[in-house]
Write an enzyme that holds these catalytic residues in place. Structure first.
Site, PDB file in Angstrom:
ATOM      1  N   HIS B 124      -0.486   0.899  -1.631  1.00  0.00           N
ATOM      2  CA  HIS B 124      -1.139   2.197  -1.817  1.00  0.00           C
ATOM      3  C   HIS B 124      -2.126   2.370  -0.649  1.00  0.00           C
ATOM      4  O   HIS B 124      -2.639   1.381  -0.131  1.00  0.00           O
ATOM      5  CB  HIS B 124      -1.882   2.149  -3.150  1.00  0.00           C
ATOM      6  CG  HIS B 124      -2.498   3.447  -3.584  1.00  0.00           C
ATOM      7  ND1 HIS B 124      -3.698   3.907  -3.075  1.00  0.00           N
ATOM      8  CD2 HIS B 124      -2.094   4.366  -4.496  1.00  0.00           C
ATOM      9  CE1 HIS B 124      -4.002   5.059  -3.672  1.00  0.00           C
ATOM     10  NE2 HIS B 124      -3.047   5.369  -4.528  1.00  0.00           N
ATOM     11  N   ASP B 201      -4.253  -6.100  -5.608  1.00  0.00           N
ATOM     12  CA  ASP B 201      -4.483  -4.758  -6.135  1.00  0.00           C
ATOM     13  C   ASP B 201      -3.726  -4.666  -7.458  1.00  0.00           C
ATOM     14  O   ASP B 201      -2.506  -4.547  -7.482  1.00  0.00           O
ATOM     15  CB  ASP B 201      -3.975  -3.734  -5.117  1.00  0.00           C
ATOM     16  CG  ASP B 201      -3.971  -2.299  -5.668  1.00  0.00           C
ATOM     17  OD1 ASP B 201      -4.218  -2.114  -6.872  1.00  0.00           O
ATOM     18  OD2 ASP B 201      -3.703  -1.378  -4.873  1.00  0.00           O
ATOM     19  N   GLN B 204      -1.798  -1.060 -11.032  1.00  0.00           N
ATOM     20  CA  GLN B 204      -0.623  -0.705 -11.839  1.00  0.00           C
ATOM     21  C   GLN B 204      -0.147  -1.871 -12.700  1.00  0.00           C
ATOM     22  O   GLN B 204       0.877  -1.748 -13.375  1.00  0.00           O
ATOM     23  CB  GLN B 204       0.531  -0.254 -10.932  1.00  0.00           C
ATOM     24  CG  GLN B 204       0.227   0.985 -10.111  1.00  0.00           C
ATOM     25  CD  GLN B 204       0.069   2.239 -10.950  1.00  0.00           C
ATOM     26  OE1 GLN B 204       0.429   2.288 -12.138  1.00  0.00           O
ATOM     27  NE2 GLN B 204      -0.496   3.270 -10.359  1.00  0.00           N
ATOM     28  N   LYS B 227      -6.593   4.134 -15.258  1.00  0.00           N
ATOM     29  CA  LYS B 227      -5.149   3.903 -15.364  1.00  0.00           C
ATOM     30  C   LYS B 227      -4.821   3.022 -16.567  1.00  0.00           C
ATOM     31  O   LYS B 227      -3.654   2.853 -16.913  1.00  0.00           O
ATOM     32  CB  LYS B 227      -4.614   3.262 -14.085  1.00  0.00           C
ATOM     33  CG  LYS B 227      -4.658   4.203 -12.888  1.00  0.00           C
ATOM     34  CD  LYS B 227      -4.021   3.578 -11.685  1.00  0.00           C
ATOM     35  CE  LYS B 227      -4.415   4.254 -10.399  1.00  0.00           C
ATOM     36  NZ  LYS B 227      -3.720   5.534 -10.180  1.00  0.00           N
ATOM     37  N   CYS B 365       0.615   8.464  -2.273  1.00  0.00           N
ATOM     38  CA  CYS B 365      -0.383   7.731  -1.487  1.00  0.00           C
ATOM     39  C   CYS B 365       0.181   6.417  -0.967  1.00  0.00           C
ATOM     40  O   CYS B 365      -0.513   5.398  -0.933  1.00  0.00           O
ATOM     41  CB  CYS B 365      -1.650   7.450  -2.302  1.00  0.00           C
ATOM     42  SG  CYS B 365      -2.501   8.914  -2.848  1.00  0.00           S
TER      43      CYS B 365
HETATM   44  C1  LIG Z   1      -1.381   0.485  -6.639  1.00  0.00           C
HETATM   45  C2  LIG Z   1      -2.599   1.332  -6.579  1.00  0.00           C
HETATM   46  N1  LIG Z   1      -3.650   0.906  -5.886  1.00  0.00           N
HETATM   47  C3  LIG Z   1      -4.783   1.624  -5.810  1.00  0.00           C
HETATM   48  C4  LIG Z   1      -4.911   2.841  -6.439  1.00  0.00           C
HETATM   49  C5  LIG Z   1      -6.188   3.598  -6.311  1.00  0.00           C
HETATM   50  O1  LIG Z   1      -6.842   3.665  -7.522  1.00  0.00           O
HETATM   51  P1  LIG Z   1      -8.131   4.566  -7.727  1.00  0.00           P
HETATM   52  O2  LIG Z   1      -7.780   5.922  -7.197  1.00  0.00           O
HETATM   53  O3  LIG Z   1      -8.367   4.561  -9.183  1.00  0.00           O
HETATM   54  O4  LIG Z   1      -9.245   3.938  -6.944  1.00  0.00           O
HETATM   55  C6  LIG Z   1      -3.837   3.322  -7.163  1.00  0.00           C
HETATM   56  C7  LIG Z   1      -3.927   4.635  -7.832  1.00  0.00           C
HETATM   57  O5  LIG Z   1      -3.249   5.581  -7.525  1.00  0.00           O
HETATM   58  C8  LIG Z   1      -2.653   2.557  -7.243  1.00  0.00           C
HETATM   59  O6  LIG Z   1      -1.597   2.999  -7.922  1.00  0.00           O
END
Ligand SMILES: Cc1ncc(COP(=O)(O)O)c(C=O)c1O
Lengths: 152, 407
Positions: B124, B201, B204, B227, B365
């Protein structure tokens, strides 16, 4: 109006047809201006090239990738602004923009010719950017701003 | 399935019971943000109605209660991810802030010109851009583990990419764009064998299956409350205590100091050193409520439900004419990314929306992985513990409708 009538208005026959077989999908030979447009939200990207002589758009074309609405709008645009002056093209954009944001009651739809098929977009606020991308890009090219314009 | 009845679960989520555009809402966008159970909504209301006050500062009863709730939430998070110590739990705004924190503290201290940061092609943007920024600031180099056509990491490429200049490996646990589950335990083992720390990370992952940070062995683990059925604006950075203690502070302000004179500042202990200013109290309280909700359901049960529904949905979608799945890893979780014939995802999304079906369309993203699959965007349906086979069936009907419009 039901959801499915809205959809039929958005994806009218002519819109689908133009999106599948876009007109003037090429690069203008000996182009005098060009600009790239980008809609970061959906990744749509297109390049408009044109040839302006004596203040008149003698030829205009586009290439790129995008959704049905952005491709159809680009295709219809190339047909509509050919042989028009800059000022006429600008005026047309303003009316198309009104049409896709405020709906068919806001403009003289008949005077828009084929572009009137974009009227369904006004029921889909999230899609206004798709319908306007080619036009913003055309404007950038006419104003000599070749750098990427973004609808964001 | 013992103790897990999806129809019962659905009753806990008030937002699901509404009509949109004249049809029952079908919410298949939980990877973007998940809906909230009544228990979380109630916890927020209760906190505001009874316990709200600033933490760690007052001597009065409300401040004591608020502090207890906030620190209690930290302990709840610790238990949820099986950290050794609640001090290893830093509250942040979300995954994005957690990764930025590590890049700007650990990274600024330990990563210099010519050093390497290793990420993967399927990250991401939240796990790319903070490292890119660090590289620009320090002259370090960003290296990338490639993905194959199924959307799995090319594990054979990993060992050669873990060099004597690699200072950190930052990798997603589950890809939000493809659904791929990454073998982070194995990657951590390989990185640690060369003395390289690992950030995972988990945005998900934590919503779909049990996560045990000690078992994974990673140094940092980042996730977002919103999430996992909790509030927005709260998230967690887990960091091994030795790591956190060796890190300089992130932002400066109240709560992160022990003493301040105009000449000298003494920083607070971990985790407070990383929590400058009044934190998101109600967010932490809501997150703890979400965790208790998940624990009551049982993460093993949640995982079983997700696996079963993903298998059902994969089969159902693959039967739709012209549908091509983007991301067909052998181990997947929660996400179905696809292209439908030559219809642009944006058009797919619009037509489904008119059927009351919420999916995400776009690059999610994760533009580098989209580039790998040579698509500008995909349609993405994502599943959560409140989704049913009926939701999947509605999606399939919607996709047939798309095909009808586009013949
Ligand atoms: C794999 C992953 N990493 C990071 C993020 C970023 O999360 P947040 O926008 O809650 O900081 C997301 C959310 O879209 C994600 O799916």
């Amino acid at each position: 109006m039901s959801a499915s009538d809205d959809l039929k208005d958005l994806y009218q026959e002519v819109v689908l047809e133009h999106s599948k077989r876009p007109r003037n999908y090429r690069v203008v030979e000996g182009a005098t201006a060009e600009a790239a447009g980008h809609n970061p939200l959906c990744g749509d990207q297109l390049v408009v090239t044109l040839k302006v002589e004596g203040g008149v758009i003698k030829d205009v074309a586009f290439q790129g990738q995008g959704c049905a609405i952005s491709k159809a709008s680009a295709s219809l645009m190339t047909g509509a602004v050919k042989d028009r002056t800059r000022a006429e093209a600008e005026d047309l954009f303003e009316r198309v923009h009104k049409l896709v944001t405020e709906g068919p009651e806001s403009v003289d739809v008949d005077a828009l010719g084929k572009l009137a098929v974009l009227s369904g977009v006004s029921e889909f606020p999230a899609r206004v950017k798709c319908a306007s991308l080619a036009w913003h890009t055309l404007r950038a090219a006419l104003e000599g701003r070749g750098e990427a314009v973004s609808t964001e | 399935m013992s103790g897990f009845d999806v129809n019962q679960v659905r009753k806990d989520f008030p937002i699901l019971h509404q009509e949109v555009r004249g049809r029952p809402l079908v919410y298949l966008d939980s990877a973007a943000t998940a809906q909230k159970p009544q228990a979380v909504i109630d916890a927020l209301v209760r906190f505001y109605q009874h316990d709200n006050a600033n933490v760690h500062r007052g001597v009065h009863v409300l401040s004591e209660r608020a502090t207890e709730a906030y620190e209690g939430a930290r302990e709840t998070v610790r238990r949820f991810i099986n950290a050794r110590d609640a001090k290893e739990v830093v509250f942040v705004r979300g995954t994005t802030e957690a990764i930025n924190l590590v890049a700007q503290t650990y990274g600024r201290k330990h990563i210099g010109a010519g050093d390497e940061v290793l990420i993967t092609q399927m990250e991401h943007h939240a796990n790319i851009v903070p490292w890119r920024m660090l590289c620009e600031q320090t002259g370090a180099v960003l290296k990338v583990i490639p993905v194959d056509d199924r959307g799995e990491l090319v594990l054979d490429a990993v060992d050669a990419l873990l060099t004597e200049r690699t200072r950190i490996l930052a990798v997603t646990h589950v890809s939000n764009a493809l659904g791929t589950v990454v073998p982070v335990k194995e990657l951590t083992r390989r990185a640690h064998a060369k003395g390289i720390p690992v950030l995972v990370d988990g945005a998900q992952a934590v919503t779909h299956f049990p996560v045990d940070v000690q078992d994974l062995g990673c140094d940092f683990y980042a996730f977002s409350g919103h999430k996992m059925f909790g509030p927005t604006g709260i998230g967690v950075l887990y960091g091994r205590k030795e790591r956190l203690e060796a890190m300089p502070p992130y932002q400066g302000g109240g709560d992160m100091i022990l003493s301040v004179t105009m000449e000298k500042v003494t920083y607070n202990r971990v985790p407070y050193r990383f929590e400058a200013g009044t934190p998101n109290l109600e967010g932490a309280v809501g997150l703890a409520a979400a965790i208790r909700y998940l624990e009551a359901l049982g993460m093993e049960n949640v995982a079983a439900h997700d696996r079963e529904l993903l298998a059902y949905a994969t089969q159902a979608l693959e039967a739709v004419p012209g549908l091509r799945m983007v991301g067909t890893a052998r181990e997947k979780s929660g996400v179905l990314s696809f292209m439908l014939a030559d219809v642009h995802p944006h058009d797919v999304g619009t037509i489904l929306d008119r059927e009351g079906i919420c999916i995400r369309t776009g690059h999610h993203c994760a533009q580098p992985v989209m580039q790998h699959f040579k698509v500008p965007a995909t349609s993405r349906a994502s599943l959560a513990l409140y989704n049913t086979r009926e939701d999947v069936d509605a999606l399939v009907r919607g996709l047939h409708k798309v095909l009808e419009v586009f013949q």
